[in-house]
Write an enzyme that holds these catalytic residues in place. Structure first.
Site, PDB file in Angstrom:
ATOM      1  N   CYS A 145       0.823  -1.216   0.000  1.00  0.00           N
ATOM      2  CA  CYS A 145       0.000   0.000   0.000  1.00  0.00           C
ATOM      3  C   CYS A 145       0.855   1.263   0.000  1.00  0.00           C
ATOM      4  O   CYS A 145       1.847   1.339   0.721  1.00  0.00           O
ATOM      5  CB  CYS A 145      -0.846   0.072   1.265  1.00  0.00           C
ATOM      6  SG  CYS A 145      -2.008  -1.253   1.395  1.00  0.00           S
ATOM      7  N   GLY A 203      -4.516  -6.586   6.437  1.00  0.00           N
ATOM      8  CA  GLY A 203      -3.273  -6.000   5.944  1.00  0.00           C
ATOM      9  C   GLY A 203      -2.240  -5.716   7.015  1.00  0.00           C
ATOM     10  O   GLY A 203      -2.576  -5.504   8.190  1.00  0.00           O
ATOM     11  N   GLY A 204      -0.980  -5.766   6.587  1.00  0.00           N
ATOM     12  CA  GLY A 204       0.104  -5.373   7.478  1.00  0.00           C
ATOM     13  C   GLY A 204       0.729  -6.510   8.261  1.00  0.00           C
ATOM     14  O   GLY A 204       1.665  -6.282   9.024  1.00  0.00           O
ATOM     15  N   ARG A 254       1.100  -7.734  -6.260  1.00  0.00           N
ATOM     16  CA  ARG A 254       0.890  -6.303  -6.527  1.00  0.00           C
ATOM     17  C   ARG A 254      -0.358  -5.792  -5.807  1.00  0.00           C
ATOM     18  O   ARG A 254      -1.305  -6.541  -5.553  1.00  0.00           O
ATOM     19  CB  ARG A 254       0.736  -6.066  -8.033  1.00  0.00           C
ATOM     20  CG  ARG A 254      -0.523  -6.673  -8.642  1.00  0.00           C
ATOM     21  CD  ARG A 254      -0.576  -6.405 -10.131  1.00  0.00           C
ATOM     22  NE  ARG A 254      -1.836  -6.854 -10.721  1.00  0.00           N
ATOM     23  CZ  ARG A 254      -2.097  -6.817 -12.006  1.00  0.00           C
ATOM     24  NH1 ARG A 254      -1.187  -6.363 -12.854  1.00  0.00           N
ATOM     25  NH2 ARG A 254      -3.267  -7.220 -12.466  1.00  0.00           N
ATOM     26  N   ARG A 309     -12.318   0.304  -6.786  1.00  0.00           N
ATOM     27  CA  ARG A 309     -11.945   0.112  -5.373  1.00  0.00           C
ATOM     28  C   ARG A 309     -11.320   1.403  -4.833  1.00  0.00           C
ATOM     29  O   ARG A 309     -11.417   1.708  -3.647  1.00  0.00           O
ATOM     30  CB  ARG A 309     -10.958  -1.053  -5.244  1.00  0.00           C
ATOM     31  CG  ARG A 309     -10.669  -1.434  -3.806  1.00  0.00           C
ATOM     32  CD  ARG A 309      -9.828  -2.690  -3.679  1.00  0.00           C
ATOM     33  NE  ARG A 309      -9.884  -3.187  -2.318  1.00  0.00           N
ATOM     34  CZ  ARG A 309      -9.088  -2.774  -1.334  1.00  0.00           C
ATOM     35  NH1 ARG A 309      -8.166  -1.865  -1.577  1.00  0.00           N
ATOM     36  NH2 ARG A 309      -9.216  -3.263  -0.106  1.00  0.00           N
TER      37      ARG A 309
HETATM   38  P1  XMP Z   1      -0.650  -7.358   3.177  1.00  0.00           P
HETATM   39  O1  XMP Z   1       0.140  -6.543   4.160  1.00  0.00           O
HETATM   40  O2  XMP Z   1      -1.146  -8.641   3.759  1.00  0.00           O
HETATM   41  O3  XMP Z   1      -1.939  -6.448   2.854  1.00  0.00           O
HETATM   42  O4  XMP Z   1       0.108  -7.566   1.905  1.00  0.00           O
HETATM   43  C1  XMP Z   1      -2.975  -6.877   2.020  1.00  0.00           C
HETATM   44  C2  XMP Z   1      -4.102  -5.844   2.024  1.00  0.00           C
HETATM   45  O5  XMP Z   1      -3.671  -4.605   1.467  1.00  0.00           O
HETATM   46  C3  XMP Z   1      -4.796  -3.914   0.902  1.00  0.00           C
HETATM   47  N1  XMP Z   1      -4.437  -3.506  -0.447  1.00  0.00           N
HETATM   48  C4  XMP Z   1      -4.050  -2.276  -0.800  1.00  0.00           C
HETATM   49  N2  XMP Z   1      -4.000  -1.115  -0.092  1.00  0.00           N
HETATM   50  N3  XMP Z   1      -3.181  -0.006  -2.005  1.00  0.00           N
HETATM   51  C5  XMP Z   1      -3.583   0.042  -0.716  1.00  0.00           C
HETATM   52  O6  XMP Z   1      -3.557   1.105  -0.100  1.00  0.00           O
HETATM   53  C6  XMP Z   1      -3.218  -1.128  -2.781  1.00  0.00           C
HETATM   54  O7  XMP Z   1      -2.843  -1.123  -3.938  1.00  0.00           O
HETATM   55  C7  XMP Z   1      -3.690  -2.310  -2.140  1.00  0.00           C
HETATM   56  N4  XMP Z   1      -3.904  -3.564  -2.606  1.00  0.00           N
HETATM   57  C8  XMP Z   1      -4.369  -4.265  -1.541  1.00  0.00           C
HETATM   58  C9  XMP Z   1      -5.959  -4.862   0.923  1.00  0.00           C
HETATM   59  O8  XMP Z   1      -6.790  -4.483   1.979  1.00  0.00           O
HETATM   60  C10 XMP Z   1      -5.285  -6.212   1.152  1.00  0.00           C
HETATM   61  O9  XMP Z   1      -6.136  -7.168   1.751  1.00  0.00           O
END
Ligand code: XMP
Length: 482
Positions: free
Chosen positions: A293, A327-328, A374, A395
């Site tokens: 992100c 995420g994170g 990605r 999105r």
């Molecule tokens: P992790 O840390 O597990 O996070 O790789 C996956 C989550 O990140 C979100 N996501 C994004 N957030 N820009 C963003 O700000 C993006 O391009 C993007 N793509 C995914 C999403 O919630 C995912 O589950």
């Protein structure tokens, strides 16, 4: 932050990791795969559901393709398949072979126009045939076949399969019409994957992402028709009127009684409360914590993930609405931290993108193996280049942007190390969680949420927490470095 150890009367193997992803759906492990086009298509959804988690199919593809993926998951494993894939005796064995490949099945019942069972064509019938234009009717194993009556008990079906040394048992009505199919593979899989997330019909559970814009409603209805278990109205900013309206509409119409509706993403108490008031069955939390992100840098917007989960859960818990921490997460220890902060499950992108079952090929770089990963807000995912139309733009609320060079990216494109099969990765992640539960004295996820407490650490504490003052020579299965 770290979790503090507490008095414990439980060992890791005894803890119960069952939790709720949404109001009505419970799963045995709190892992949910992210709806991203480098993470979750049907193969990942099947693999993670077998482990006891749940996969959410991404929406950066046509309605038909996404609905087909739900169908593939639903057909991958079942107590009984009530609408089996069938083929006509006039089809060619080339077509039969293609059908088997499409649904990853090893054979298909052959029926006439009235659905009367004529035979079965399996890989074994086709293996030694070199002419793909030969007709199914010529090579199939013809009736009489061993069949069972509709409503046959599992044990009786197993006995028939074993006695006759067969792998597929078609179920027929008194007129000889095909009404279902039971396969040996399904019994074997049930034994092999005792924690699998299954619907009341014994099929694997699967979720799917939808938006709120354009053909989102049509998409949602197509997914429901294929038997999806839950829908996530998945956007980068769930605290917006369009998302709330979509949720209200889904909840007030037919979906309400059939599938659970989750909304997101939010990162504040007010955002979560708005979703709860719109009637969601689950809230997805995370603005900008993801490994790919750039929202927090490009827009300067976001809330640190532990704080976001904590604040959202204050709005959700009194209403009995589960929270997904999205995420994170970098290490298994982050799962317990998310749960103690107030999440009920966690959503994983980068931790699963390197698995065999994620979409995309392995690439070799300097002798090491990687897979592409990605962001859905990256230019690559949002641009309408290539084979598929882009549904990822909406999105990020950029559907109105006409040309790709005017898109504002909120994510990056890259690669993650290859990690092997989901089964091995999930084992390590859940194993780490079990250790956390042991250290904090929590026998269940609810106890972990109630008993777990944080201690704030400094950057010196963080340095001390990772391996230090040593050169790592052997990579651990659950730690590859900072
Ligand atoms: P992790 O840390 O597990 O996070 O790789 C996956 C989550 O990140 C979100 N996501 C994004 N957030 N820009 C963003 O700000 C993006 O391009 C993007 N793509 C995914 C999403 O919630 C995912 O589950």
């Amino acid at each position: 932050m770290l979790l503090q150890p507490a008095q414990s009367e439980i060992i890791p193997s005894e803890v119960d990791t069952t939790t709720h992803i949404s109001k009505r759906i419970s799963i045995r492990i709190p892992l949910v795969s992210s709806p991203m086009d480098t993470v979750t298509e049907s193969r990942m959804a099947v693999a993670i559901a077998r482990q006891g988690g749940l996969g959410v199919l991404h929406r950066n593809l046509s309605i038909e393709d996404q609905a087909h993926q739900v169908d593939v998951v639903k057909r991958s494993e079942a107590g009984m398949v009530d609408e089996p894939i069938t083929i006509s005796p006039d089809a060619t064995i080339g077509e039969a072979d293609e059908l088997c490949g499409l649904y990853r099945i090893s054979g298909v019942p052959v029926v006439d126009a009235e659905m009367r069972l004529l035979g079965i064509v399996t890989n074994r019938d086709m293996r030694f045939e070199h002419d793909p234009t030969r007709l199914v009717g010529e090579v199939m194993t013809k009736m009489p076949l061993v069949t069972g009556p509709v409503g046959i008990a599992g044990d009786d079906a197993m006995r028939l399969l074993a006695q006759n040394k067969i792998e597929k048992l078609p179920l027929v009505d008194p007129q000889g019409r095909l009404k279902g199919l039971i396969t040996l593979k399904d019994f074997v899989k049930s034994d092999k994957y005792p924690n699998a997330s299954k619907d009341p019909q014994g099929r694997l559970r699967v979720g799917a992402a939808v938006g709120f814009f354009g053909d989102a409603w049509e998409r949602a209805m197509a997914l429901i028709d294929e038997g999806v278990d839950l829908l996530i109205v998945d956007t980068a900013h769930g605290h917006t009127q369009g998302v709330l309206d979509m949720i209200r509409r889904l909840k007030s119409e037919r979906a309400a009684s059939e599938v659970d509706i989750i909304g997101g993403n939010v990162a504040t108490f007010a955002g979560a409360k708005a979703l709860v008031e719109a009637g969601v069955d689950g809230v997805k939390v995370g603005v900008g914590p993801g490994s790919i992100c750039t929202t927090r840098v490009v827009a300067g917007v976001g809330v640190p993930q532990v704080t976001a989960i904590h604040n959202a859960s204050r709005a959700c818990r009194p209403a009995g609405v589960p929270v997904i921490g999205d995420g994170g997460l970098q290490y298994s220890g982050d799962i317990a931290k998310a749960l103690v902060a107030g999440a009920d499950t966690v959503m994983l992108g980068s931790l699963l993108a390197g698995c065999d079952e994620s979409p995309g090929d392995l690439v070799f770089i300097n002798g090491k193996q990687f897979k592409t990963y990605r962001g859905m807000g990256s230019l690559g995912a949002m641009a309408a280049r290539g084979r598929k139309p882009s549904y990822s733009k909406d999105r990020y609320f950029q559907s109105d942007v006409g040309t790709d060079d005017k898109l504002i990216a909120e994510g990056i494109e890259g690669q993650v190390p290859y990690r092997g099969p989901v089964e091995a990765v999930a084992y390590q992640l859940v194993g780490g969680l079990r250790q956390s539960m042991f250290y904090t004295g929590a026998g269940t996820i609810t106890e972990l949420q109630e008993r777990g407490s944080f201690v704030r650490i400094t950057s010196a504490g963080l340095r001390e927490s990772h391996p230090h003052d040593i050169q790592m020579t052997v990579e651990a299965p659950n730690y590859s470095g900072q």
